[in-house]
Design an enzyme around this catalytic site. Structure first.
Site, PDB file in Angstrom:
ATOM      1  N   GLU A   1       0.802  -1.221   0.000  1.00  0.00           N
ATOM      2  CA  GLU A   1       0.000   0.000   0.000  1.00  0.00           C
ATOM      3  C   GLU A   1       0.842   1.282   0.000  1.00  0.00           C
ATOM      4  O   GLU A   1       0.311   2.361  -0.189  1.00  0.00           O
ATOM      5  CB  GLU A   1      -0.999   0.011   1.167  1.00  0.00           C
ATOM      6  CG  GLU A   1      -0.424   0.009   2.558  1.00  0.00           C
ATOM      7  CD  GLU A   1      -0.396  -1.380   3.155  1.00  0.00           C
ATOM      8  OE1 GLU A   1      -0.266  -2.358   2.385  1.00  0.00           O
ATOM      9  OE2 GLU A   1      -0.478  -1.494   4.394  1.00  0.00           O
ATOM     10  N   ASN A   2       2.151   1.146   0.211  1.00  0.00           N
ATOM     11  CA  ASN A   2       2.990   2.333   0.076  1.00  0.00           C
ATOM     12  C   ASN A   2       3.347   2.624  -1.378  1.00  0.00           C
ATOM     13  O   ASN A   2       4.133   3.536  -1.650  1.00  0.00           O
ATOM     14  CB  ASN A   2       4.256   2.199   0.930  1.00  0.00           C
ATOM     15  CG  ASN A   2       5.034   0.947   0.644  1.00  0.00           C
ATOM     16  OD1 ASN A   2       4.463  -0.105   0.391  1.00  0.00           O
ATOM     17  ND2 ASN A   2       6.342   1.042   0.653  1.00  0.00           N
TER      18      ASN A   2
END
Lengths: 219, 234
Positions: free
Chosen positions: A46-47
């Site tokens: 998700e980064n």
């Protein structure tokens, strides 16, 4: 009883060809090690990465390439990079089909608590609330009981909630359980050598047992 | 092209006053504006509100600003790697707003894009929803979240040009592009600053319109939090 790697190995059997998957920190990260080679899946971080590869060799370590657990990683062929808003657009937009994450508590109607112990531990929810609010399939990886022996599969979560009615399946060191749409943990499989009675005694929420419950098998 | 170049980090942050609202890019320690944080640490300012996904670690990044008590309030999604943060939070010295990571990213994006509020499913039924408007769309509940803006956004890019155009590398992009757009004054530090015209316009991630000050950074440590390796040296 399963160790952490075996829990991950069992969860890997839930992975289907063609899925985009987000793996949480801890046991879920280990799932990547057991996804069969014949499945084409894409792991989302998700980064800002689609296509997480294995950990790098010493000479390929890049501080600008980490996963959501802040571990150094590599990219597979065909990877893409993007910013955090784009990342959560693909999560909330339902494009990430499977989310596997850890939990402190799961309730019999699929609520999950995993981000805060009031007065004790405040790490924050990170991306967990966005993920559980959106993925169509959410599997929890956790120990069946806390360190002091309390069941983590409850009628109702006692800790602050991360998401409501979202967990579909729970894989613990003792069992595989499905959350029924009407509520309740349906016992699907037992860990090798673990009895139904033991699982029953360690499950505070409603446990649903239908017929013979098979032992897990590992390939 | 308008030249956005300033001499260095000290010059870039010299007018940030006490009590300012700052956005700081980065995820963990990846893509954080190291030079600007160092320069802020040299200044005698306090009462800052810092909007950043994480709060650094005890001895690096925003963790150093916390240790120096420059920060009044943190707005973050995950702060698990910082013991000093947790101590200040539990003792009530530090005000903290923890918000879901996707909501944080979108609130910042909305701030830069002129969208005052939006609805998200993240946090429905949780503490995060307390006091917020809930609304049902097509049978599912969503909660309203508002935009976030900052007096100063401080971002870190891989390459930049004198016109303020930025290119990020790897997962060091993270929150930096949205923050660049959401700052009234945006400060960009870059590993490599080139003359306008040297970057391929097709490859720009953040257009220079969002950047007011840019400088060539120095001595990047790029600390790694979790050094994980596999197999043998190839």
């Amino acid at each position: 009883m399963l160790n952490k790697n075996q829990i991950a190995q069992r969860i890997a059997k839930e992975v289907k060809n063609g899925q985009y998957i987000n793996l949480g920190i801890g046991i879920p990260t280990l799932v990547a090690n057991y996804i069969p080679d014949n499945l084409d899946v894409v792991l989302q971080s998700e980064n800002g990465l689609l296509g997480i590869g294995p950990f790098p060799t010493e000479d390929l370590i890049d501080p600008d390439l980490i996963n959501a657990g802040k571990q150094t990683i590599t990219m597979l062929k065909g990877s893409s990079l993007f910013n955090s808003a784009e990342s959560f657009a693909m999560i909330r937009g339902g494009h990430v089909q499977l989310t596997i994450l850890g939990a402190m508590e799961v309730s019999e109607n699929g609520d999950i608590a995993n981000w805060k112990i009031p007065g004790k531990m405040v790490k924050g929810m990170g991306g967990a609330m966005d993920l559980v609010a959106s993925a169509e399939n959410i599997i929890v990886a956790m120990q069946h009981c806390s360190k002091d022996g309390q069941s983590k599969l409850l009628k109702k979560c006692a800790l602050p909630i991360t998401g409501l009615r979202c967990v579909k399946k729970v894989v613990t060191d003792l069992a595989v359980l499905e959350i029924l749409p009407e509520g309740g943990f349906k016992l699907l499989e037992r860990a090798p050598g673990v009895s139904v009675e033991e699982i029953q005694s360690k499950t505070e929420g409603r446990l649903v047992i239908e017929g013979e419950v098979p032992e897990m098998t590992f390939d | 092209m308008i030249n956005k170049t300033v001499a260095n980090a000290e010059e870039a942050v010299k007018d940030i006053p006490s009590g300012a609202v700052l956005m700081l890019g980065g995820f963990g320690l990846s893509g954080i504006p190291e030079n600007s944080i160092d320069a802020l640490l040299q200044r005698d300012i306090k009462g800052l509100t810092c909007i950043s996904n994480n709060a650094g670690v005890d001895d690096f990044g925003i963790g150093l600003m916390l240790k120096k008590r420059m920060v009044k309030k943190m707005i973050s999604s995950y702060v698990g790697e910082n013991a000093e943060f947790e101590r200040q939070l539990l003792s009530g010295e530090l005000e903290v707003e923890l918000i879901p990571q996707g909501t944080l990213a979108e609130r910042v994006r909305a701030g830069g894009a002129g969208i005052p509020a939006f609805f998200t499913p993240a946090g429905v039924g949780t503490e995060v929803a307390e006091g917020k408007e809930l609304r049902e769309f097509d049978g599912k509940l969503y909660l309203m979240e508002r935009w976030l803006k900052a007096d100063f956004a401080i971002v870190k890019a891989w390459k930049g040009d004198t016109a303020g155009n930025l290119i990020f590398k790897g997962t060091a992009r993270n929150f930096n592009p949205m923050m660049a757009a959401a700052g009234r004054i945006t400060i960009a530090e870059v590993e490599e600053l080139v003359p306008a015209g040297d970057l391929d316009p097709n490859q720009i991630h953040t257009p220079g319109i969002y950047v007011q000050r840019i400088f060539q950074g120095i001595d990047y440590e790029k600390r790694i939090e979790q050094r994980t390796v596999t197999g043998e040296r190839s």
